[in-house]
Design a protein around this motif. Sequence first.
Motif, PDB file in Angstrom:
ATOM      1  N   PRO A   1     108.509  40.294  -4.756  1.00 57.61           N
ATOM      2  CA  PRO A   1     107.752  38.892  -3.693  1.00 57.61           C
ATOM      3  C   PRO A   1     107.444  40.137  -2.433  1.00 57.61           C
ATOM      4  O   PRO A   1     106.498  38.557  -1.959  1.00 57.61           O
ATOM      5  N   GLU A   2     107.577  40.934  -2.341  1.00 57.61           N
ATOM      6  CA  GLU A   2     107.490  41.845  -0.595  1.00 57.61           C
ATOM      7  C   GLU A   2     105.756  41.727  -0.206  1.00 57.61           C
ATOM      8  O   GLU A   2     105.015  41.870  -0.129  1.00 57.61           O
ATOM      9  N   ARG A   3     105.442  42.601  -2.253  1.00 56.19           N
ATOM     10  CA  ARG A   3     103.982  42.565  -1.939  1.00 56.19           C
ATOM     11  C   ARG A   3     103.179  41.218  -1.850  1.00 56.19           C
ATOM     12  O   ARG A   3     102.485  41.212  -1.682  1.00 56.19           O
ATOM     13  N   GLY A   4     103.501  40.413  -2.514  1.00 59.96           N
ATOM     14  CA  GLY A   4     102.863  38.770  -2.185  1.00 59.96           C
ATOM     15  C   GLY A   4     103.122  38.321  -1.359  1.00 59.96           C
ATOM     16  O   GLY A   4     102.046  38.186  -0.579  1.00 59.96           O
ATOM     17  N   ALA A   5     104.220  38.647  -0.012  1.00 58.78           N
ATOM     18  CA  ALA A   5     103.946  38.938   1.292  1.00 58.78           C
ATOM     19  C   ALA A   5     103.213  39.336   1.741  1.00 58.78           C
ATOM     20  O   ALA A   5     102.170  38.075   2.335  1.00 58.78           O
ATOM     21  N   VAL A   6     102.437  40.202   2.169  1.00 58.04           N
ATOM     22  CA  VAL A   6     101.244  41.262   2.180  1.00 58.04           C
ATOM     23  C   VAL A   6     100.371  40.907   2.094  1.00 58.04           C
ATOM     24  O   VAL A   6      99.019  40.489   2.423  1.00 58.04           O
ATOM     25  N   ALA A   7      99.983  40.481   0.597  1.00 57.16           N
ATOM     26  CA  ALA A   7      98.539  39.740   0.400  1.00 57.16           C
ATOM     27  C   ALA A   7      98.308  39.099   0.567  1.00 57.16           C
ATOM     28  O   ALA A   7      97.709  38.364   0.978  1.00 57.16           O
ATOM     29  N   ALA A   8      99.748  37.405   1.052  1.00 60.38           N
ATOM     30  CA  ALA A   8      99.318  36.396   1.386  1.00 60.38           C
ATOM     31  C   ALA A   8      99.225  36.565   3.546  1.00 60.38           C
ATOM     32  O   ALA A   8      98.280  35.634   3.638  1.00 60.38           O
ATOM     33  N   ASN A   9      99.153  37.524   3.181  1.00 65.56           N
ATOM     34  CA  ASN A   9      99.239  37.858   4.789  1.00 65.56           C
ATOM     35  C   ASN A   9      97.708  37.714   5.236  1.00 65.56           C
ATOM     36  O   ASN A   9      96.825  38.125   6.138  1.00 65.56           O
ATOM     37  N   LEU A  10      97.383  38.960   3.829  1.00 65.32           N
ATOM     38  CA  LEU A  10      95.692  39.626   4.437  1.00 65.32           C
ATOM     39  C   LEU A  10      94.782  38.450   4.036  1.00 65.32           C
ATOM     40  O   LEU A  10      93.953  38.455   4.357  1.00 65.32           O
ATOM     41  N   ARG A  11      95.827  37.637   3.209  1.00 64.05           N
ATOM     42  CA  ARG A  11      94.313  36.556   2.954  1.00 64.05           C
ATOM     43  C   ARG A  11      94.562  35.909   3.683  1.00 64.05           C
ATOM     44  O   ARG A  11      93.375  35.126   4.780  1.00 64.05           O
ATOM     45  N   ASN A  12      95.021  35.676   4.736  1.00 63.69           N
ATOM     46  CA  ASN A  12      94.797  35.100   6.098  1.00 63.69           C
ATOM     47  C   ASN A  12      94.731  35.544   7.313  1.00 63.69           C
ATOM     48  O   ASN A  12      93.851  35.074   7.870  1.00 63.69           O
ATOM     49  N   LEU A  13      95.153  36.240   7.267  1.00 63.94           N
ATOM     50  CA  LEU A  13      94.313  37.854   8.196  1.00 63.94           C
ATOM     51  C   LEU A  13      92.489  37.705   8.024  1.00 63.94           C
ATOM     52  O   LEU A  13      91.724  37.827   8.856  1.00 63.94           O
ATOM     53  N   LEU A  14      92.040  37.899   6.662  1.00 63.15           N
ATOM     54  CA  LEU A  14      90.750  38.129   6.354  1.00 63.15           C
ATOM     55  C   LEU A  14      90.019  36.723   5.994  1.00 63.15           C
ATOM     56  O   LEU A  14      88.637  36.724   5.486  1.00 63.15           O
ATOM     57  N   GLU A  15      90.654  35.857   6.109  1.00 58.33           N
ATOM     58  CA  GLU A  15      90.580  34.314   5.452  1.00 58.33           C
ATOM     59  C   GLU A  15      89.199  34.415   7.172  1.00 58.33           C
ATOM     60  O   GLU A  15      88.767  34.286   7.734  1.00 58.33           O
ATOM     61  N   GLY A  16      87.759  33.615   5.962  1.00 60.96           N
ATOM     62  CA  GLY A  16      86.272  33.853   6.588  1.00 60.96           C
ATOM     63  C   GLY A  16      85.757  35.305   6.767  1.00 60.96           C
ATOM     64  O   GLY A  16      84.151  35.234   7.342  1.00 60.96           O
ATOM     65  N   SER A  17      85.418  36.239   6.800  1.00 64.52           N
ATOM     66  CA  SER A  17      85.535  37.445   6.320  1.00 64.52           C
ATOM     67  C   SER A  17      84.485  37.541   5.449  1.00 64.52           C
ATOM     68  O   SER A  17      84.322  37.090   4.110  1.00 64.52           O
ATOM     69  N   ASN A  18      83.209  38.178   5.519  1.00 63.68           N
ATOM     70  CA  ASN A  18      82.493  38.418   4.962  1.00 63.68           C
ATOM     71  C   ASN A  18      82.480  39.877   4.340  1.00 63.68           C
ATOM     72  O   ASN A  18      81.393  40.967   3.647  1.00 63.68           O
ATOM     73  N   HIS A  19      83.423  40.742   4.499  1.00 63.00           N
ATOM     74  CA  HIS A  19      83.323  41.857   4.252  1.00 63.00           C
ATOM     75  C   HIS A  19      83.162  42.666   2.998  1.00 63.00           C
ATOM     76  O   HIS A  19      82.657  43.436   2.642  1.00 63.00           O
ATOM     77  N   HIS A  20      82.897  41.626   2.470  1.00 67.80           N
ATOM     78  CA  HIS A  20      82.879  41.885   0.950  1.00 67.80           C
ATOM     79  C   HIS A  20      81.685  41.204  -0.213  1.00 67.80           C
ATOM     80  O   HIS A  20      81.532  42.171  -1.341  1.00 67.80           O
ATOM     81  N   THR A  21      80.869  40.790   0.881  1.00 65.59           N
ATOM     82  CA  THR A  21      79.282  40.152   0.700  1.00 65.59           C
ATOM     83  C   THR A  21      78.804  41.569   0.216  1.00 65.59           C
ATOM     84  O   THR A  21      77.332  41.404   0.437  1.00 65.59           O
ATOM     85  N   LEU A  22      79.353  42.945   1.550  1.00 66.20           N
ATOM     86  CA  LEU A  22      78.443  43.962   1.833  1.00 66.20           C
ATOM     87  C   LEU A  22      77.543  44.516   1.267  1.00 66.20           C
ATOM     88  O   LEU A  22      78.374  45.250   0.715  1.00 66.20           O
TER      89      LEU A  22
END
Length: 523
Positions: A268-289
């Motif tokens: 579950p700790e991996r999922g918690a980190v991934a959830a943090n990243l989704r929250n912290l990265l929401e709205g970014s276009n970094h993956h489309t550049l």
Amino acid sequence: MTTTEPTHRTGRAPHAGGEDRPTVEITFERYTVEELYRIAVTAPRLALAPDVAAKIEAGGRYIERISGEDRHIYGVNTGFGSLCETRIDPAEMVDLQHKHLVSHACGVGDLVPERISRLAMLVKLLTFRAGYSGITLETVERLLELWNADVIPAVPKKGSVGASGDLAPLAHLALPVIGLGRVHVRGEVVEAAGALAELGLQPLRLRPKEGLALTNGVQYINALAVDSVVRCGELIGSADLTASLSIQGFSCADTFYQRILHETSLHPERGAVAANLRNLLEGSNHHTLPGCNIAQEDPYSFRCVPQVHGAVRQTYAHVRTVIEQECNSVSDNPLFFPEHDRVILGGNLHGESTAFALDFLAIAMSELANIAERRTYQLLSGQHGLPDFLAPRPGLDSGLMVAQYTSAALVNENKVLATPASIDTIPTCQLQEDHVSMGATSAYKLDTILDNCEYVLAIELLAAAQAIDLNEELRTSEWAARVLREFRARVPRLDEDRQTSIDIERSRDHLRTHRAAWAAALA
């Protein structure tokens, strides 16, 4: 990693200097690591709950009753350690306790910060509340008087082997009770005798077992542990944040933190980190550049953030539980059970649980710094559309080239310090104490690792902010935009070479200022 508000009863009482401050009652409740830390840094007045005071008083009366009996009672009418079979004349039992304190005060080195002394006092009081240590209510109340008057024992850092109790540091912690040693008063370190005289207090004459009760147990290394565990929680949350900034600056893929991926894992700790990243990265276009890796195979230092940061969280959670259990346990020897009319000799003075926990946490936090340094290296590598070393004009300017050297040096030091201290033992006291935990060394090493980790994360923050500024097509997340606005108010963008150490120190100061809030806002 969010902290829990105190649940213990509080009231209002006058401060020694005149203003009001809250009073916290020491009860039989279980105190969290965060509560203990908060009490130490906010320094409310302390009082004993009535049932706790009664329990301590009963234990003191029991010692008074049995101390005159014609039998060996360790620490009461015998010598200490390997002198345990040497009987003490009844007329000298009080002198024995005084001599115990002064002879065991063998600490060396710099003084620990006042908050550590407060934490050690507080954890010691939690041991006494059970009433099994044989200390009198009068002596416990003297500790409370000193705390409430903001007269806090000054404790040299080194001298404990983490078993037989933290004898040397705890002896220094107790010296002011008998009018000796030094104390923190109003930001200065002064002789305890003068501070007591100013308060109108006479040094106490310790009764049988009290000197040993004051020095026995591992409250000192547990105090160091509480301080480090709280700091670790804040740095772990901050690492998720700095990683999210690096992910955006490096134009990483958006694959490795998706929920569906982490539903395949039972950690579950991996999922918690991934959830943090989704929250912290929401709205970014970094993956489309255009700078993205076309195969979406980013380096492990980015792609495996959930796995590595998650493993660090697992270790942190385990250690936090161990330290909380230790702080709420009775750490002393011998223990006296009036209700059973028994004196029991045992090993509650051994700090192996704390030592193992701190060594394990040192390994984890060393790895947290290690993967952050690797992300910093990648940001400076001239890939994903970023200039070499994040210099606007590479060649004439070196940019952040050597900031990564500093980060690498700190990570190397951490790897050396992550070698467990608890795998060693050096027999003491004529082989009576033939196995010790060396938990104090574990605590010192972890403290240095955390200092280094803080710098490594600060260097990553510096590099990630620069990468984001140079990644012209990047639209950051709202989280990143807010963090960068605050950061750039303290550390300007690097447009040409300047003294980088100043920027590193400013970045670390910014991290220190915000790490608790960042951690509290994340899962």
